[in-house]
Design an enzyme around this catalytic site. Structure first.
Site, PDB file in Angstrom:
ATOM      1  N   ASP A  95       0.331  -4.825  -0.933  1.00 19.70           N
ATOM      2  CA  ASP A  95       0.243  -3.481  -1.568  1.00 19.70           C
ATOM      3  C   ASP A  95       0.282  -3.500  -2.952  1.00 19.70           C
ATOM      4  OD1 ASP A  95       0.153  -0.722  -1.491  1.00 19.70           O
ATOM      5  OD2 ASP A  95       2.397  -0.378  -1.461  1.00 19.70           O
ATOM      6  N   LYS A 135      -5.766  -3.730  -5.009  1.00 22.53           N
ATOM      7  CA  LYS A 135      -6.941  -4.091  -4.033  1.00 22.53           C
ATOM      8  C   LYS A 135      -7.758  -4.858  -4.039  1.00 22.53           C
ATOM      9  CE  LYS A 135      -4.002  -0.687  -3.362  1.00 22.53           C
ATOM     10  NZ  LYS A 135      -2.738  -1.052  -3.098  1.00 22.53           N
TER      11      LYS A 135
END
Length: 259
Positions: free
Chosen positions: A183, A186
């Protein structure tokens, strides 16, 4: 000068765009403009403001209540880009199914995901979480300890993931991971997945969950996971953190170890 007639001709098109993308405009306003303004007015970051809210309203030692308090802050005060209810349920389900003993998180941020992971681990499990921004790590450290998790159970490692991953076995004692939660940036998903492979840090059958693979998106990561032959891959449909109208997805990968 643009004539009034031409301007009026484009008006329906502009209105249509505003209606179609209104949720993204609200996201831009809440996540960028409001945060920028409040940072300058208060002299503190939104992550620090979120922690002060949690400290004032959450029950120490109660991970579930701490997560609920974070959710209240993000829905009603300011936006934070952290795991929330929908991916949270997926994480909880997979943790219950797999019962991993060695867990790696890439992207601690404020510690929300870390607390979510830690509360679902079986006895004897250890969680390694990596955060590249020292300011975010300082907030996350307080959140993790406020939730009642010790350094023996949750180890927070500060540094860029591409530098920390190669040292995980030698410096931090992680032989391999049964479960990985991504997380962070990206654009780093694919690079870091391949680093985990090359340093043999994925146990056979390991599960990798990667958040926000549809928005903002990680297309190269998804393409690799689906075509390299090393993973069984599926994408769970979800929504963006605290914006139900913006579609997103969380990828679930099962490492087969084959080539």
């Amino acid at each position: 000068m643009v004539s009034p007639a031409i301007a009026l001709a484009f008006l329906p098109f502009i209105v249509t765009l505003l209606i179609r993308y209104r949720h993204y405009l609200v996201l831009l306003y809440r996540a960028v403009l409001v945060a920028w303004l409040r940072d300058r007015l208060t002299g503190t970051s939104r992550e620090q403001r979120a922690f002060q809210y949690v400290l004032a309203h959450a029950i120490p030692g109660d991970p579930h209540h701490i997560l609920q308090t974070f959710d209240q802050w993000c829905y009603h005060c300011e936006h934070l880009s952290c795991a929330h209810a929908t991916p949270g349920r997926i994480v909880e389900r997979v943790l219950l199914e797999r019962a991993p003993l060695r867990v790696l998180e890439l992207g601690t941020y404020c510690g929300y995901g870390t607390v979510l992971l830690a509360q679902g681990l079986p006895p004897g499990a250890r969680l390694y979480t990596i955060e590249g921004d020292p300011r975010h790590a300082a907030v996350a450290e307080k959140v993790i300890r406020l939730a009642g998790f010790s350094e023996e159970m949750v180890e927070l490692i500060v540094g860029p993931s591409e530098e920390v991953i190669p040292r995980l076995r030698e410096k931090h004692g992680l032989v391999n991971a049964n479960f990985v939660f991504m997380d962070h940036w990206k654009r780093s998903y694919l690079r870091d997945l391949r680093l985990l492979e090359s340093h043999q840090l994925l146990a056979e059958g390991a599960t990798i969950l990667a958040d926000n693979v549809l928005f903002p998106g990680a297309p190269h990561f998804l393409q690799y996971a689906k075509t390299c032959g090393k993973y069984h891959c599926r994408v769970h449909r979800a929504s963006l953190e605290y914006f139900r109208a913006i579609p997103d997805g969380i990828a679930e990968l099962r490492y087969t170890g084959t080539h």
